[in-house]
Design an enzyme around this catalytic site. Structure first.
Site, PDB file in Angstrom:
ATOM      1  N   PHE A 191      37.202  40.451  43.186  1.00  0.00           N
ATOM      2  CA  PHE A 191      35.749  41.128  42.678  1.00  0.00           C
ATOM      3  C   PHE A 191      35.033  41.111  43.762  1.00  0.00           C
ATOM      4  O   PHE A 191      34.526  42.157  44.291  1.00  0.00           O
ATOM      5  CB  PHE A 191      35.254  40.135  41.694  1.00  0.00           C
ATOM      6  CG  PHE A 191      33.640  40.016  41.485  1.00  0.00           C
ATOM      7  CD1 PHE A 191      33.105  41.285  41.308  1.00  0.00           C
ATOM      8  CD2 PHE A 191      33.137  38.743  41.359  1.00  0.00           C
ATOM      9  CE1 PHE A 191      31.647  41.040  41.163  1.00  0.00           C
ATOM     10  CE2 PHE A 191      31.603  38.915  41.057  1.00  0.00           C
ATOM     11  CZ  PHE A 191      31.137  39.814  41.186  1.00  0.00           C
ATOM     12  N   VAL A 192      34.581  40.200  44.460  1.00  0.00           N
ATOM     13  CA  VAL A 192      33.715  39.961  45.787  1.00  0.00           C
ATOM     14  C   VAL A 192      34.364  40.758  46.833  1.00  0.00           C
ATOM     15  O   VAL A 192      33.571  41.537  47.607  1.00  0.00           O
ATOM     16  CB  VAL A 192      33.151  38.412  46.023  1.00  0.00           C
ATOM     17  CG1 VAL A 192      32.380  38.590  47.013  1.00  0.00           C
ATOM     18  CG2 VAL A 192      32.649  37.883  44.706  1.00  0.00           C
TER      19      VAL A 192
ATOM     20  N   THR B 148      44.695  37.276  41.229  1.00  0.00           N
ATOM     21  CA  THR B 148      43.589  37.767  40.453  1.00  0.00           C
ATOM     22  C   THR B 148      42.863  38.892  40.531  1.00  0.00           C
ATOM     23  O   THR B 148      42.233  39.295  39.836  1.00  0.00           O
ATOM     24  CB  THR B 148      42.479  36.544  40.020  1.00  0.00           C
ATOM     25  OG1 THR B 148      42.241  36.361  41.403  1.00  0.00           O
ATOM     26  CG2 THR B 148      43.385  35.311  39.480  1.00  0.00           C
TER      27      THR B 148
ATOM     28  N   THR C 190      46.324  26.973  48.344  1.00  0.00           N
ATOM     29  CA  THR C 190      45.609  28.177  48.570  1.00  0.00           C
ATOM     30  C   THR C 190      44.359  27.749  49.391  1.00  0.00           C
ATOM     31  O   THR C 190      44.295  28.114  50.522  1.00  0.00           O
ATOM     32  CB  THR C 190      45.056  29.165  47.486  1.00  0.00           C
ATOM     33  OG1 THR C 190      46.418  29.676  46.930  1.00  0.00           O
ATOM     34  CG2 THR C 190      44.190  30.256  47.760  1.00  0.00           C
TER      35      THR C 190
ATOM     36  N   TYR D 282      40.206  23.131  42.363  1.00  0.00           N
ATOM     37  CA  TYR D 282      39.424  23.933  43.219  1.00  0.00           C
ATOM     38  C   TYR D 282      38.138  23.294  43.846  1.00  0.00           C
ATOM     39  O   TYR D 282      38.115  23.448  44.962  1.00  0.00           O
ATOM     40  CB  TYR D 282      38.676  24.917  41.902  1.00  0.00           C
ATOM     41  CG  TYR D 282      37.814  26.041  42.448  1.00  0.00           C
ATOM     42  CD1 TYR D 282      38.347  27.294  43.039  1.00  0.00           C
ATOM     43  CD2 TYR D 282      36.613  25.952  42.139  1.00  0.00           C
ATOM     44  CE1 TYR D 282      37.584  28.235  43.305  1.00  0.00           C
ATOM     45  CE2 TYR D 282      35.917  26.935  42.715  1.00  0.00           C
ATOM     46  CZ  TYR D 282      36.130  28.049  43.054  1.00  0.00           C
ATOM     47  OH  TYR D 282      35.236  29.029  43.359  1.00  0.00           O
TER      48      TYR D 282
ATOM     49  N   THR E  66      28.108  34.328  41.061  1.00  0.00           N
ATOM     50  CA  THR E  66      27.970  35.740  41.280  1.00  0.00           C
ATOM     51  C   THR E  66      28.783  36.653  40.482  1.00  0.00           C
ATOM     52  O   THR E  66      29.646  36.213  39.609  1.00  0.00           O
ATOM     53  CB  THR E  66      28.682  35.954  42.731  1.00  0.00           C
ATOM     54  OG1 THR E  66      28.077  35.064  43.680  1.00  0.00           O
ATOM     55  CG2 THR E  66      28.371  37.341  43.205  1.00  0.00           C
TER      56      THR E  66
HETATM   57  P1  NAD Z   1      38.512  36.917  42.457  1.00  0.00           P
HETATM   58  O1  NAD Z   1      39.593  36.312  41.596  1.00  0.00           O
HETATM   59  O2  NAD Z   1      38.237  38.235  41.875  1.00  0.00           O
HETATM   60  O3  NAD Z   1      39.125  37.302  43.738  1.00  0.00           O
HETATM   61  C1  NAD Z   1      40.050  36.462  44.608  1.00  0.00           C
HETATM   62  C2  NAD Z   1      41.038  37.045  45.217  1.00  0.00           C
HETATM   63  O4  NAD Z   1      41.806  36.370  45.842  1.00  0.00           O
HETATM   64  C3  NAD Z   1      42.018  38.032  44.097  1.00  0.00           C
HETATM   65  O5  NAD Z   1      42.174  39.172  44.733  1.00  0.00           O
HETATM   66  C4  NAD Z   1      43.256  37.183  44.290  1.00  0.00           C
HETATM   67  O6  NAD Z   1      44.431  37.900  44.073  1.00  0.00           O
HETATM   68  C5  NAD Z   1      43.433  36.515  45.935  1.00  0.00           C
HETATM   69  N1  NAD Z   1      44.059  35.393  46.048  1.00  0.00           N
HETATM   70  C6  NAD Z   1      44.094  34.391  45.323  1.00  0.00           C
HETATM   71  N2  NAD Z   1      45.035  33.482  45.898  1.00  0.00           N
HETATM   72  C7  NAD Z   1      45.652  33.933  46.987  1.00  0.00           C
HETATM   73  C8  NAD Z   1      46.331  33.722  47.586  1.00  0.00           C
HETATM   74  N3  NAD Z   1      46.992  32.517  47.724  1.00  0.00           N
HETATM   75  N4  NAD Z   1      46.931  34.525  48.424  1.00  0.00           N
HETATM   76  C9  NAD Z   1      46.195  35.890  48.684  1.00  0.00           C
HETATM   77  N5  NAD Z   1      45.459  36.245  47.658  1.00  0.00           N
HETATM   78  C10 NAD Z   1      45.030  35.296  46.972  1.00  0.00           C
HETATM   79  O7  NAD Z   1      37.475  35.947  42.636  1.00  0.00           O
HETATM   80  P2  NAD Z   1      35.934  36.180  43.430  1.00  0.00           P
HETATM   81  O8  NAD Z   1      34.864  36.057  42.307  1.00  0.00           O
HETATM   82  O9  NAD Z   1      35.919  37.604  43.975  1.00  0.00           O
HETATM   83  O10 NAD Z   1      35.772  35.095  44.419  1.00  0.00           O
HETATM   84  C11 NAD Z   1      36.066  35.266  45.789  1.00  0.00           C
HETATM   85  C12 NAD Z   1      35.838  34.160  46.618  1.00  0.00           C
HETATM   86  O11 NAD Z   1      34.412  33.610  46.343  1.00  0.00           O
HETATM   87  C13 NAD Z   1      36.413  33.103  46.156  1.00  0.00           C
HETATM   88  O12 NAD Z   1      37.231  32.225  47.190  1.00  0.00           O
HETATM   89  C14 NAD Z   1      35.834  32.042  45.467  1.00  0.00           C
HETATM   90  O13 NAD Z   1      36.502  30.676  45.239  1.00  0.00           O
HETATM   91  C15 NAD Z   1      34.498  32.134  46.118  1.00  0.00           C
HETATM   92  N6  NAD Z   1      33.366  31.903  45.254  1.00  0.00           N
HETATM   93  C16 NAD Z   1      33.100  32.980  44.044  1.00  0.00           C
HETATM   94  C17 NAD Z   1      32.178  32.933  43.295  1.00  0.00           C
HETATM   95  C18 NAD Z   1      31.667  33.997  42.068  1.00  0.00           C
HETATM   96  O14 NAD Z   1      30.800  33.517  41.258  1.00  0.00           O
HETATM   97  N7  NAD Z   1      32.333  34.905  42.296  1.00  0.00           N
HETATM   98  C19 NAD Z   1      31.362  31.378  43.222  1.00  0.00           C
HETATM   99  C20 NAD Z   1      31.790  30.644  44.309  1.00  0.00           C
HETATM  100  C21 NAD Z   1      32.847  30.877  45.143  1.00  0.00           C
END
Ligand code: NAD
Ligand code: UDP
Length: 342
Positions: free
Chosen positions: A20-21, A44, A101, A154, A184
């Site tokens: 997503f982000v 994901t 991870t 996590y 977010t």
């Molecule tokens: P998301 O699940 O949409 O994206 C995570 C991405 O990482 C996915 O594309 C997934 O396939 C990939 N991924 C996961 N494990 C992996 C691995 N071992 N190797 C390679 N790829 C892997 O989540 P998001 O909301 O886009 O979050 C992105 C980042 O921002 C994350 O690290 C999350 O912890 C951090 N974050 C997000 C939020 C939020 O509210 N969206 C808040 C705090 C922190």
């Protein structure tokens, strides 16, 4: 002159770039003229999120798990580490992999950054504050995390990743920067993501009951994805390196009940609310203090919840109409390619 200095484009690695982000970050970096290497295992993330970039001349996809990646075979200037499942049901589905991870995966990417003398931004999280006893949360608050509970894979994984980043920084090996991201939301969240905004919008649009966990009086502060991406890029570029973690989030705080009311109003849905048990260790209050980001990055969010929710609702409505695939990497839907203007 080395190959590194004669290249006319900066090369940014975005680990988690199909998520997503991460996918919005890929768009924004390409729009800035960077070359972008997306590293993602599609755990994901979805191919639809980056489908529009597939044929971009400056975009490269490497399908890999960061727990195993050892090298990138071309020069790299920046590494953004966003790779990690972020939604509680997703990161709890395989908690050991989530922890690995955060720790092994981050260590591998730090090692790649060290090999290339690249700067590094770690996507950390407000979850490192746990169920906070201080409110709002400033970066110097050390948190209240249950290290043996279901969220620990996590929360503690991200805390360990921060420790790795700051050790690499103090030892002069990598120019690391740490963003503590608060909740977010926006287009390209998976309809089955499981987090509150995607759940409520999808439920309201389908006319299904809105699920509220606990009393609904717990709070969160929601940041629109475009604002977050601007903050992540500013953190990567700011000089000198702050050498401290930086909260990135929108300080406007809402109860989950208030959010549900807003969702019903914006979607004109008549869905009912159903109350379900509160998950274990669910934080009761969360709001970022963003003085550090305002001061060091001259960054603050610009998009109010109501406006962001409307844009997200429009996107989910389109996604549901197109029957957006949830797991498939080869679905034909183009919905995921919606590009925000940076
Ligand atoms: P998301 O699940 O949409 O994206 C995570 C991405 O990482 C996915 O594309 C997934 O396939 C990939 N991924 C996961 N494990 C992996 C691995 N071992 N190797 C390679 N790829 C892997 O989540 P998001 O909301 O886009 O979050 C992105 C980042 O921002 C994350 O690290 C999350 O912890 C951090 N974050 C997000 C939020 C939020 O509210 N969206 C808040 C705090 C922190
Ligand atoms: N939540 C809820 N209904 C849902 C999903 C989540 O009431 O369908 C609650 C959840 O218990 C938490 C808040 O909404 O109090 C935010 O949850 P989310 O999973 O989005 O993020 P996090 O808890 O990681 O901040």
């Amino acid at each position: 002159m080395t190959m590194h200095t004669i290249r006319d484009k900066k090369t940014s690695v975005v680990a988690g770039g199909a998520g997503f982000v991460g996918s919005h970050l890929c768009d924004a970096l390409l729009a800035k003229g960077h070359r972008v290497i997306c590293v993602d295992s599609y755990l994901t993330g979805r191919a639809e999120n980056i489908i529009a970039l597939e044929n971009h001349p400056h975009f490269r996809m490497i399908e890999a798990d960061i727990c195993n990646i050892q090298m990138i075979d071309e020069p790299v200037d920046q590494v953004f580490n966003l790779a990690c499942a972020a939604s509680p049901p997703h990161y709890q589905a395989d908690p050991i992999h989530t922890m690995m991870t955060c720790v092994q995966g981050t260590a591998n990417l730090l090692s790649i950054a060290a090999q290339h003398h690249a700067s590094f931004v770690q996507a950390s999280t407000s979850e490192i504050y746990g169920d906070p006893e201080e409110h709002p949360q400033r970066e110097d608050y050390r948190g209240n995390v249950n290290c043996t509970g279901p969220r620990a894979c996590y929360d503690e994984g991200k805390r360990a990743a921060e420790a790795l980043c700051f050790d690499m920084f103090r030892s002069g090996k990598v120019d690391t920067r740490v963003a503590r991201i608060f909740n977010t939301y926006g287009p390209r969240m998976r309809p089955d993501d499981g987090r509150i905004i995607s759940n409520l919008l999808v439920q309201a649009l389908k006319g299904e009951p809105l699920t509220i966990y606990g009393s609904g009086n717990q709070t969160r502060s929601f940041c629109y994805v475009k604002d977050l991406v601007t903050g992540l890029i500013s953190l990567m570029e700011v000089q000198p390196n702050p050498g401290l973690p930086v909260n990135l989030g929108n300080p406007s705080e809402f109860t989950i009940n208030e959010l549900a009311d807003l969702v019903l109003e914006l979607t004109r849905s008549r869905s009912e609310l159903v109350y379900k048990p509160l998950p274990m260790d669910d934080p009761q209050r969360r709001r970022p203090d963003i003085v550090r980001a305002q001061t060091l990055l001259e960054w603050e969010p610009t998009i109010p919840l109501e406006d962001g929710l409307r844009m997200a609702a429009d996107w989910f409505a389109l996604a549901l109409r197109n029957d957006l695939p949830t797991r498939s990497r080869n679905g034909s839907s183009q919905v995921g390619s919606t590009v925000l203007q940076f």
